[in-house]
Design a protein around this motif. Structure first.
Motif, PDB file in Angstrom:
ATOM      1  N   GLY A  46       0.800  -1.216   0.000  1.00 37.49           N
ATOM      2  CA  GLY A  46       0.000   0.000   0.000  1.00 37.49           C
ATOM      3  C   GLY A  46       0.831   1.264   0.000  1.00 37.49           C
ATOM      4  O   GLY A  46       0.291   2.355  -0.187  1.00 37.49           O
ATOM      5  N   LYS A  47       2.145   1.115   0.212  1.00 36.14           N
ATOM      6  CA  LYS A  47       3.066   2.242   0.167  1.00 36.14           C
ATOM      7  C   LYS A  47       3.917   2.158  -1.105  1.00 36.14           C
ATOM      8  O   LYS A  47       4.197   1.069  -1.616  1.00 36.14           O
ATOM      9  CB  LYS A  47       4.002   2.225   1.376  1.00 36.14           C
ATOM     10  CG  LYS A  47       3.310   2.292   2.719  1.00 36.14           C
ATOM     11  CD  LYS A  47       2.761   3.685   2.992  1.00 36.14           C
ATOM     12  CE  LYS A  47       2.237   3.805   4.414  1.00 36.14           C
ATOM     13  NZ  LYS A  47       1.724   5.164   4.697  1.00 36.14           N
ATOM     14  N   VAL A  48       4.318   3.300  -1.613  1.00 34.95           N
ATOM     15  CA  VAL A  48       5.351   3.344  -2.644  1.00 34.95           C
ATOM     16  C   VAL A  48       6.689   3.271  -1.917  1.00 34.95           C
ATOM     17  O   VAL A  48       6.913   3.987  -0.932  1.00 34.95           O
ATOM     18  CB  VAL A  48       5.245   4.624  -3.488  1.00 34.95           C
ATOM     19  CG1 VAL A  48       6.428   4.749  -4.451  1.00 34.95           C
ATOM     20  CG2 VAL A  48       3.921   4.627  -4.246  1.00 34.95           C
ATOM     21  N   VAL A  49       7.566   2.383  -2.377  1.00 36.37           N
ATOM     22  CA  VAL A  49       8.812   2.114  -1.655  1.00 36.37           C
ATOM     23  C   VAL A  49      10.005   2.402  -2.551  1.00 36.37           C
ATOM     24  O   VAL A  49      10.042   1.970  -3.708  1.00 36.37           O
ATOM     25  CB  VAL A  49       8.869   0.648  -1.172  1.00 36.37           C
ATOM     26  CG1 VAL A  49      10.185   0.369  -0.439  1.00 36.37           C
ATOM     27  CG2 VAL A  49       7.677   0.346  -0.265  1.00 36.37           C
ATOM     28  N   LEU A  50      10.964   3.139  -2.013  1.00 39.17           N
ATOM     29  CA  LEU A  50      12.242   3.376  -2.677  1.00 39.17           C
ATOM     30  C   LEU A  50      13.331   2.736  -1.832  1.00 39.17           C
ATOM     31  O   LEU A  50      13.534   3.121  -0.670  1.00 39.17           O
ATOM     32  CB  LEU A  50      12.510   4.872  -2.831  1.00 39.17           C
ATOM     33  CG  LEU A  50      13.903   5.268  -3.334  1.00 39.17           C
ATOM     34  CD1 LEU A  50      14.214   4.627  -4.670  1.00 39.17           C
ATOM     35  CD2 LEU A  50      14.033   6.783  -3.406  1.00 39.17           C
ATOM     36  N   VAL A  51      14.013   1.728  -2.388  1.00 40.75           N
ATOM     37  CA  VAL A  51      15.116   1.056  -1.707  1.00 40.75           C
ATOM     38  C   VAL A  51      16.418   1.573  -2.302  1.00 40.75           C
ATOM     39  O   VAL A  51      16.617   1.523  -3.522  1.00 40.75           O
ATOM     40  CB  VAL A  51      15.024  -0.477  -1.853  1.00 40.75           C
ATOM     41  CG1 VAL A  51      16.247  -1.146  -1.228  1.00 40.75           C
ATOM     42  CG2 VAL A  51      13.742  -0.988  -1.203  1.00 40.75           C
ATOM     43  N   ASN A  52      17.296   2.084  -1.438  1.00 37.23           N
ATOM     44  CA  ASN A  52      18.559   2.690  -1.859  1.00 37.23           C
ATOM     45  C   ASN A  52      19.719   1.912  -1.240  1.00 37.23           C
ATOM     46  O   ASN A  52      19.918   1.940  -0.028  1.00 37.23           O
ATOM     47  CB  ASN A  52      18.597   4.147  -1.412  1.00 37.23           C
ATOM     48  CG  ASN A  52      19.875   4.886  -1.775  1.00 37.23           C
ATOM     49  OD1 ASN A  52      20.262   5.830  -1.107  1.00 37.23           O
ATOM     50  ND2 ASN A  52      20.535   4.485  -2.844  1.00 37.23           N
ATOM     51  N   PHE A  53      20.480   1.188  -2.078  1.00 38.45           N
ATOM     52  CA  PHE A  53      21.676   0.503  -1.599  1.00 38.45           C
ATOM     53  C   PHE A  53      22.826   1.505  -1.509  1.00 38.45           C
ATOM     54  O   PHE A  53      23.093   2.250  -2.464  1.00 38.45           O
ATOM     55  CB  PHE A  53      22.043  -0.653  -2.528  1.00 38.45           C
ATOM     56  CG  PHE A  53      21.183  -1.872  -2.333  1.00 38.45           C
ATOM     57  CD1 PHE A  53      21.550  -2.852  -1.428  1.00 38.45           C
ATOM     58  CD2 PHE A  53      19.996  -2.010  -3.035  1.00 38.45           C
ATOM     59  CE1 PHE A  53      20.752  -3.969  -1.232  1.00 38.45           C
ATOM     60  CE2 PHE A  53      19.185  -3.121  -2.847  1.00 38.45           C
ATOM     61  CZ  PHE A  53      19.565  -4.110  -1.942  1.00 38.45           C
ATOM     62  N   TRP A  54      23.527   1.485  -0.372  1.00 38.31           N
ATOM     63  CA  TRP A  54      24.607   2.438  -0.133  1.00 38.31           C
ATOM     64  C   TRP A  54      25.636   1.832   0.796  1.00 38.31           C
ATOM     65  O   TRP A  54      25.402   0.807   1.439  1.00 38.31           O
ATOM     66  CB  TRP A  54      24.063   3.743   0.465  1.00 38.31           C
ATOM     67  CG  TRP A  54      23.419   3.602   1.830  1.00 38.31           C
ATOM     68  CD1 TRP A  54      22.294   2.905   2.146  1.00 38.31           C
ATOM     69  CD2 TRP A  54      23.875   4.187   3.063  1.00 38.31           C
ATOM     70  NE1 TRP A  54      22.004   3.032   3.494  1.00 38.31           N
ATOM     71  CE2 TRP A  54      22.958   3.812   4.069  1.00 38.31           C
ATOM     72  CE3 TRP A  54      24.959   5.005   3.403  1.00 38.31           C
ATOM     73  CZ2 TRP A  54      23.093   4.227   5.404  1.00 38.31           C
ATOM     74  CZ3 TRP A  54      25.090   5.416   4.733  1.00 38.31           C
ATOM     75  CH2 TRP A  54      24.161   5.032   5.715  1.00 38.31           C
ATOM     76  N   THR A  55      26.786   2.451   0.824  1.00 36.47           N
ATOM     77  CA  THR A  55      27.784   2.215   1.859  1.00 36.47           C
ATOM     78  C   THR A  55      28.405   3.567   2.144  1.00 36.47           C
ATOM     79  O   THR A  55      28.607   4.373   1.222  1.00 36.47           O
ATOM     80  CB  THR A  55      28.817   1.151   1.439  1.00 36.47           C
ATOM     81  OG1 THR A  55      29.636   0.824   2.559  1.00 36.47           O
ATOM     82  CG2 THR A  55      29.671   1.600   0.273  1.00 36.47           C
ATOM     83  N   TYR A  56      28.672   3.883   3.391  1.00 35.03           N
ATOM     84  CA  TYR A  56      28.819   5.289   3.756  1.00 35.03           C
ATOM     85  C   TYR A  56      30.082   5.973   3.250  1.00 35.03           C
ATOM     86  O   TYR A  56      30.161   7.207   3.251  1.00 35.03           O
ATOM     87  CB  TYR A  56      28.626   5.483   5.269  1.00 35.03           C
ATOM     88  CG  TYR A  56      29.799   5.170   6.169  1.00 35.03           C
ATOM     89  CD1 TYR A  56      30.825   6.093   6.362  1.00 35.03           C
ATOM     90  CD2 TYR A  56      29.859   3.977   6.893  1.00 35.03           C
ATOM     91  CE1 TYR A  56      31.867   5.829   7.239  1.00 35.03           C
ATOM     92  CE2 TYR A  56      30.884   3.709   7.753  1.00 35.03           C
ATOM     93  CZ  TYR A  56      31.903   4.638   7.928  1.00 35.03           C
ATOM     94  OH  TYR A  56      32.948   4.380   8.785  1.00 35.03           O
TER      95      TYR A  56
END
Length: 339
Positions: A46-56
């Motif tokens: 029910g939500k729009v989801v943005l998944v962001n892969f990162w390393t700091y």
């Protein structure tokens, strides 16, 4: 989920033309969560989801971050959930205290799944930092983007997916960001130097006579000159697979580069032990070409294992020789990046 990704979608196309790239993968492989309790695809339905892969320490992600941060702030009230998946590249990025520091220092307020064992990375079939995956309210991935750039296109996809989910009152303008320091986009037109590592496993262009002696303390000497994108050690160092560690006072790293910015991933070998350093360009203090982590005389302090911006040149870009000298031992260097 398949690891084969189709071509990215166009701008503000009808939702039917956004490709269905498979079900949003499970986040069960996360080794921990920051800013949120654990989230599951079912809870996100029910939500729009943005998944962001990162390393700091990833400079490409650091330059993307202002946009992801702005999207999270602008669209959260309309049904967008941004999830940062922190999958570490270097061993110190597995350290929970380091990641907590990065989340706080870099103003990452949205949920972060720590992915120390690459479980989420593998579930998505991911191969890149940074990577963006956009899922609709039914839990289907509809778009992806790898690397920097295409920010307007990415934001238009968010807007389209929110509209499809029934969101109303969404401002359809683009976010405005004001990046500072490491978050400033690269000067791509002048960039002639690629990322390079200082550990023996992945380094290129190492010009110190005799080459590296893997895993053993060794006295390195500077070469007579460096060609473009070559680098060298001087002094008592140990080159391990992912880093070079200084064993005695007075060690130096030199690099011949062509870029506006020079950054170095580094830190004290013993966390919490500050170490001084000094940088120069062509044998002189950097002056106005100093970075955010150095002053005009080139002085700086290692206080954290992170990416340090050491040089930002304000004028014409040419081949230059960078040097960093450590008056004491126990500095660790991992990777040069440029911008």
């Amino acid at each position: 989920m398949t690891a084969f990704w189709r071509a990215p979608a166009g701008l503000h196309v009808a939702s039917a033309r956004l490709p269905d790239e498979g079900e949003l993968a499970s986040l069960d492989g996360a080794t921990g969560w920051l800013n949120s309790p654990p989230l599951t695809p079912g809870e996100l339905r029910g939500k729009v989801v943005l998944v962001n892969f990162w390393t700091y320490t990833c400079v490409n992600w650091l330059r993307q971050l202002p946009y992801v941060r702005a999207w999270a702030e602008k669209y959260a009230s309309h049904g967008l959930v941004v999830i940062g998946v922190h999958t570490p590249e270097f061993s110190f990025e597995h350290n929970a205290d380091n990641v907590r520091w990065a989340v706080r220092d870099m103003r990452v307020a949205y949920p972060v799944a720590t992915d120390n064992t690459y479980g989420v990375w593998q579930a998505f079939g991911n191969h890149y930092w940074p990577a963006l995956y956009f899922a609709d309210a039914r839990g289907r991935i509809r778009h992806h983007h790898f690397g920097e750039g295409e920010y307007a296109q990415s934001e238009m996809v968010i807007q389209q997916l929110l509209a499809d989910a029934g969101a109303t009152g969404v401002d359809m303008g683009m976010v405005s960001v004001d990046p500072q320091g490491l978050e400033v986009p690269a000067d791509w037109a002048s960039l002639r130097s690629p990322e390079n590592y200082t550990g023996y496993e992945r380094t290129e262009g190492f010009a110190t006579p005799g080459g590296p002696l893997p895993g053993k303390p060794h006295s390195y000497a500077s070469p007579a000159r460096l060609g473009l994108n070559q680098w060298a050690l001087a002094g008592e160092w140990t080159m391990e697979a992912e880093a070079a560690t200084l064993n005695a006072a007075g060690g130096q790293i030199a690099c011949r580069f062509h870029a506006r910015d020079l950054n170095l991933v580094m830190g004290p070998a013993a966390p919490g032990t500050p170490l001084r350093f000094r940088v120069g360009i062509d044998g002189q203090p950097p002056g106005q070409a100093h970075g955010t982590d150095t002053d005009t005389d080139g002085n700086g302090t290692l206080s954290q294992q992170r990416t340090y911006q050491l040089i930002r040149q304000p004028g014409a870009i040419t081949d230059r020789t960078f040097e960093i000298t450590f008056p004491g031992p126990e500095a660790q260097a991992y990777c040069f990046t440029f911008g």
